[in-house]
Design a protein around this motif. Structure first.
Motif, short mmCIF file in Angstrom:
data_model
loop_
_atom_site.label_atom_id
_atom_site.label_comp_id
_atom_site.label_asym_id
_atom_site.label_seq_id
_atom_site.Cartn_x
_atom_site.Cartn_y
_atom_site.Cartn_z
N SER A 1 0.82 -1.20 0.00
CA SER A 1 0.00 0.00 0.00
C SER A 1 0.86 1.26 0.00
O SER A 1 0.40 2.33 -0.36
CB SER A 1 -0.92 0.00 1.22
OG SER A 1 -0.15 0.08 2.40
N ALA B 1 -7.52 -3.08 4.49
CA ALA B 1 -8.34 -2.44 5.52
C ALA B 1 -8.13 -0.93 5.50
O ALA B 1 -7.06 -0.43 5.11
CB ALA B 1 -7.96 -3.00 6.89
N LYS B 2 -9.14 -0.18 5.91
CA LYS B 2 -9.08 1.28 5.89
C LYS B 2 -7.93 1.83 6.74
O LYS B 2 -7.25 2.76 6.30
CB LYS B 2 -10.41 1.88 6.34
CG LYS B 2 -10.40 3.39 6.32
CD LYS B 2 -11.73 3.96 6.06
CE LYS B 2 -11.77 5.47 6.16
NZ LYS B 2 -10.79 6.18 5.41
N ARG C 1 -4.78 1.68 4.64
CA ARG C 1 -4.81 2.69 3.57
C ARG C 1 -4.57 4.08 4.13
O ARG C 1 -3.86 4.89 3.52
CB ARG C 1 -6.14 2.64 2.82
CG ARG C 1 -6.30 1.42 1.96
CD ARG C 1 -7.48 1.56 1.02
NE ARG C 1 -8.68 2.04 1.66
CZ ARG C 1 -9.76 1.32 1.92
NH1 ARG C 1 -9.80 0.06 1.57
NH2 ARG C 1 -10.82 1.85 2.50
N ASP C 2 -5.15 4.37 5.29
CA ASP C 2 -4.96 5.69 5.91
C ASP C 2 -3.50 5.90 6.31
O ASP C 2 -2.95 6.99 6.13
CB ASP C 2 -5.87 5.84 7.14
CG ASP C 2 -7.33 5.94 6.75
OD1 ASP C 2 -7.64 6.22 5.57
OD2 ASP C 2 -8.19 5.74 7.64
N TRP D 1 -1.47 6.63 3.18
CA TRP D 1 -1.65 8.00 2.70
C TRP D 1 -0.93 8.99 3.61
O TRP D 1 -0.30 9.94 3.14
CB TRP D 1 -3.13 8.33 2.57
CG TRP D 1 -3.33 9.74 2.11
CD1 TRP D 1 -3.88 10.76 2.81
CD2 TRP D 1 -2.97 10.29 0.84
NE1 TRP D 1 -3.88 11.91 2.06
CE2 TRP D 1 -3.32 11.65 0.85
CE3 TRP D 1 -2.36 9.77 -0.30
CZ2 TRP D 1 -3.09 12.49 -0.24
CZ3 TRP D 1 -2.14 10.60 -1.38
CH2 TRP D 1 -2.50 11.95 -1.35
N GLN E 1 -4.52 -1.31 -3.33
CA GLN E 1 -5.09 -0.98 -2.03
C GLN E 1 -6.55 -1.38 -1.86
O GLN E 1 -7.08 -1.30 -0.76
CB GLN E 1 -4.96 0.52 -1.77
CG GLN E 1 -3.57 0.98 -1.51
CD GLN E 1 -3.51 2.45 -1.17
OE1 GLN E 1 -4.52 3.15 -1.18
NE2 GLN E 1 -2.33 2.94 -0.88
N GLU E 2 -7.21 -1.81 -2.94
CA GLU E 2 -8.64 -2.10 -2.88
C GLU E 2 -9.04 -3.06 -1.77
O GLU E 2 -10.00 -2.84 -1.07
CB GLU E 2 -9.12 -2.67 -4.22
CG GLU E 2 -9.48 -1.64 -5.23
CD GLU E 2 -10.00 -2.27 -6.51
OE1 GLU E 2 -9.82 -3.50 -6.72
OE2 GLU E 2 -10.60 -1.54 -7.31
#
Length: 144
Positions: A3, A90-91, A94-95, A98, A86-87
């Motif tokens: 990611s 888990a959120k 991904r956070d 970023w 990244q699909e």
């Protein structure tokens, strides 16, 4: 780990193969030291002089992180390829990815404005990137 910007399949596989269980390090500073991405130090009494990175530890993993760190010289964005990777994640992962991208791109520009050499900047970015790799490994372990 995929990611993160600059960490593709080969880089992630190399890191996992070379480092094994990243969560064995109790904090990210231990991982950074293991990779040899911390400054060397020459101390005597109250005098403390820091030098270049120690280059102790795992050279292959350090090389992969340095190569990945070069991608942070460009502005923060998520490419189509990265979005596809990244699909299924888990959120929180991904956070974190970023957050890493924003911080490392900003830090690269700041160090470049300060007149640092590109190789020095990249080593500094790789050091911080290893901290984000550790954080994502911890998140992935707690999710399972």
């Amino acid at each position: 780990m995929q990611s993160l910007r600059g960490v593709a399949l080969v880089s992630a596989a190399t890191l996992v193969a070379e480092l094994g269980d990243i969560t064995r390090f109790t904090n990210p500073r231990q991982l950074m030291a293991y990779l040899g991405l911390v400054p060397s130090e020459h101390s005597s009494g109250r005098t403390r002089r820091q030098g270049g990175i120690t280059k102790a530890g795992n050279g292959a993993a350090r090389r992969m992180l340095i190569e990945a760190a070069w991608s942070y010289r460009f502005p923060a964005r998520i490419s189509r390829e990265q979005l596809l990777r990244q699909e299924a994640l888990a959120k929180p992962v991904r956070d974190t990815a970023w957050k890493a991208q924003e911080r490392l791109c900003r830090r690269y520009r700041k160090l470049a404005r300060a007149g640092k050499l590109p190789t020095v900047i990249t080593a500094a970015i790789a050091r911080e990137l290893s901290g984000f790799v550790w954080a994502i490994a911890k998140q992935a372990q707690s999710a399972t």
